[in-house]
Scaffold this active site. Structure first.
Site, PDB file in Angstrom:
ATOM      1  N   ALA A 115       0.768  -1.241   0.000  1.00 28.90           N
ATOM      2  CA  ALA A 115       0.000   0.000   0.000  1.00 28.90           C
ATOM      3  C   ALA A 115       0.800   1.293   0.000  1.00 28.90           C
ATOM      4  CB  ALA A 115      -0.948   0.010   1.203  1.00 28.90           C
ATOM      5  N   PRO A 117       3.025   4.509  -0.905  1.00 21.64           N
ATOM      6  CA  PRO A 117       2.886   5.460   0.204  1.00 21.64           C
ATOM      7  C   PRO A 117       1.447   5.769   0.597  1.00 21.64           C
ATOM      8  CG  PRO A 117       3.329   6.652  -1.811  1.00 21.64           C
ATOM      9  CD  PRO A 117       3.403   5.183  -2.169  1.00 21.64           C
ATOM     10  N   ARG A 143       8.601   2.693   4.656  1.00 26.54           N
ATOM     11  CA  ARG A 143       7.466   3.026   3.781  1.00 26.54           C
ATOM     12  C   ARG A 143       6.141   2.848   4.511  1.00 26.54           C
ATOM     13  NH1 ARG A 143       7.730   3.265  -1.579  1.00 26.54           N
ATOM     14  NH2 ARG A 143       6.011   1.814  -1.921  1.00 26.54           N
ATOM     15  N   CYS A 236       2.893  -0.159 -12.651  1.00 30.16           N
ATOM     16  CA  CYS A 236       3.202   1.062 -13.408  1.00 30.16           C
ATOM     17  C   CYS A 236       4.302   0.733 -14.424  1.00 30.16           C
ATOM     18  CB  CYS A 236       3.617   2.196 -12.482  1.00 30.16           C
ATOM     19  SG  CYS A 236       5.070   1.847 -11.470  1.00 30.16           S
TER      20      CYS A 236
END
Length: 473
Positions: A115, A117, A143, A236
């Site tokens: 999850a 940032p 993080r 991504c």
């Protein structure tokens, strides 16, 4: 234009054929900037807020996300006091597509498995609209801390933040979640315009490693999905190995899964850095499998009941802490306000982590209790209510940011927008504020009607209680 690895250029030419040159030329364009509104916090003030933010930042709507907006690269919305108040989250527009496709609904029990940032977790929470439960997980401790801070900033009351491996979570939550987001670590090909370091880390071998790791994560994730539940897998990156081929391998290993939809956003076709999302659904089980799922859930419930019996037998320090918090609430807003606050918290249970008091939310239909977190590294077990001192309780920063407007409007507050925001900047730096009239006690510090945090007034001065770790230089 960025200097791309030769192997990457060849990969994209094979993948895109006639569109490859247009795609490669997109690396010479400025990167795309975006923000997503916290609609649950904004509430009825959305139209006015959008108008104000549009004037300040030149917003333009993102077509695939109703709450998403582009802004020009020369604007800095992250520096604005309303960002500190949690009215929006800075997020690359392509990434907004994943939660839109998953479509969590109020009342769902949702896991965001990787999850940090917090872009997708805070988006999920906005879709839940304060109902249901969100478990946000991040395996990396640093993080995970950033994730927890963003959950706090956005005023999310019905979220738990943990730091565990997928396998640890799978052992604890079999067939548990209605919806799951798996935004898996990837080779980051969609990050090349934003982060040149990602280019240096890329190689065909790195892609192979990422694809293998993604499949491992997904295999653990599927075991936590309820029958009929849905899982969104997103990256991504652009290569097929981490995207379509990983999904195909998962479907082969889990015949009960079916692919509902796949979407790609390409930077040469749409206004965004690029994203891949696949939406999968787990078939309803056989009678035998349904009984097994029911048994697992009952096991969690039985552990909850045993824990509750044990705590009642020995006396609960949480009950003393909750009484202390009640006295604090009455001192801030009176008895009627304290009643409204408790009603707003809804079903749940108080949890003590050291001297920090939390309210663990009970989602309808979910057997998870505070006891169910035992054995997990938990950074945020629900809404942080207060810090307990020797003879008193002090309200938490998280509570200030989570209060709905109807509760925030019922307690003392000092507004800082009158001088164009310079007082708000002083508050965010940790400076003492001057009050317009003498007074005493806890007061909410607001900007344009939204809470920034707490202050404590004594006479004509307001002592700053903005968290030291968040203060601006």
């Amino acid at each position: 234009m960025v200097d791309l690895p030769r192997a990457y250029i060849e990969q994209m030419r094979r993948l895109l054929s006639g569109e490859a040159e247009a795609f490669l030329q997109s690396y010479g364009e400025p990167r795309t900037q975006g923000l997503r509104l916290n609609t649950y916090k904004i509430g009825a003030a959305r139209e006015e807020t959008v108008r104000s933010l549009s004037e300040a930042f030149g917003l333009e709507p993102v077509p695939w996300c109703e709450s998403g907006y582009y802004y020009p690269e020369d604007r800095r919305p992250g520096k604005h006091p309303l960002h500190a108040a949690g009215l929006y989250y800075i997020q690359e527009p392509s990434a907004m597509s994943a939660v839109e496709l998953l479509a969590p609904a109020p009342g769902d029990v949702v896991l965001d498995l990787a999850a940090a940032p917090g872009g997708k977790s805070t988006h999920i929470a906005d879709k839940l609209q304060g109902k249901g439960l969100l478990v946000s997980n991040e395996i990396h401790p640093v993080r995970a801390k950033s994730l927890s801070e963003n959950v706090e900033r956005m005023g999310i009351a019905n979220a738990v933040v943990v730091s565990a491996t997928p396998q640890q979570l799978a052992a604890k939550f079999p067939r548990f979640f209605d919806k799951m987001m798996v935004d898996a670590p990837c080779s980051g090909e969609g990050m090349f315009r934003k982060d040149p370091d990602a280019i240096g880390e890329w190689s065909p071998q790195h892609v192979d490693m990422c694809a293998a790791r993604q499949l491992d994560i997904l295999q653990a994730a599927v075991t936590m999905l309820k029958p009929g539940g849905r899982l969104a897998y997103s990256t991504c990156t652009f290569n097929e190995q981490e995207n379509e081929q990983t999904v195909a391998a998962l479907l082969t290993g889990f015949p009960a899964l079916r692919l509902l939809r796949m979407e790609r956003i390409w930077p040469h076709r749409q206004r965004g850095e690029g994203h891949f999302v696949a939406l999968l659904e787990l078939a309803e089980p056989s009678a035998e499998a349904a009984a097994s799922t029911y048994s697992a859930a009952q096991g969690i419930t039985r552990r909850k009941e045993r824990s509750a019996r044990g705590k009642r037998a020995t006396g609960r320090p949480e009950e003393d802490a909750l009484r202390s918090f009640r006295r604090l609430a009455e001192s801030i807003g009176g008895a009627a306000w304290a009643d409204e606050l408790q009603a707003w918290l809804g079903p749940g249970e108080p949890l003590l982590f050291g001297n920090q008091l939390y309210w663990f939310p009970a989602a309808e239909g979910s057997p998870l209790s505070g006891d169910g977190l035992h054995g997990l590294k938990t950074l945020r077990p629900g809404l942080h209510l207060a810090e307990l001192k020797k003879d008193r309780a002090e309200p938490s920063h998280a509570l200030a940011l989570a209060l709905p407007s109807r509760l925030a409007s019922g307690i003392p507050a000092v507004s800082l927008e009158a001088d164009g925001g310079s007082a708000a900047e002083r508050y965010l730096r940790g400076e003492t504020l001057d009050a317009a009239a003498p007074g005493s006690g806890w007061t909410l510090v607001t900007f344009e009607g939204f809470a920034l945090g707490w202050g404590k007034q004594s006479g004509t001065q307001i002592k700053n209680h903005y968290p030291k770790g968040l203060r601006r230089p």
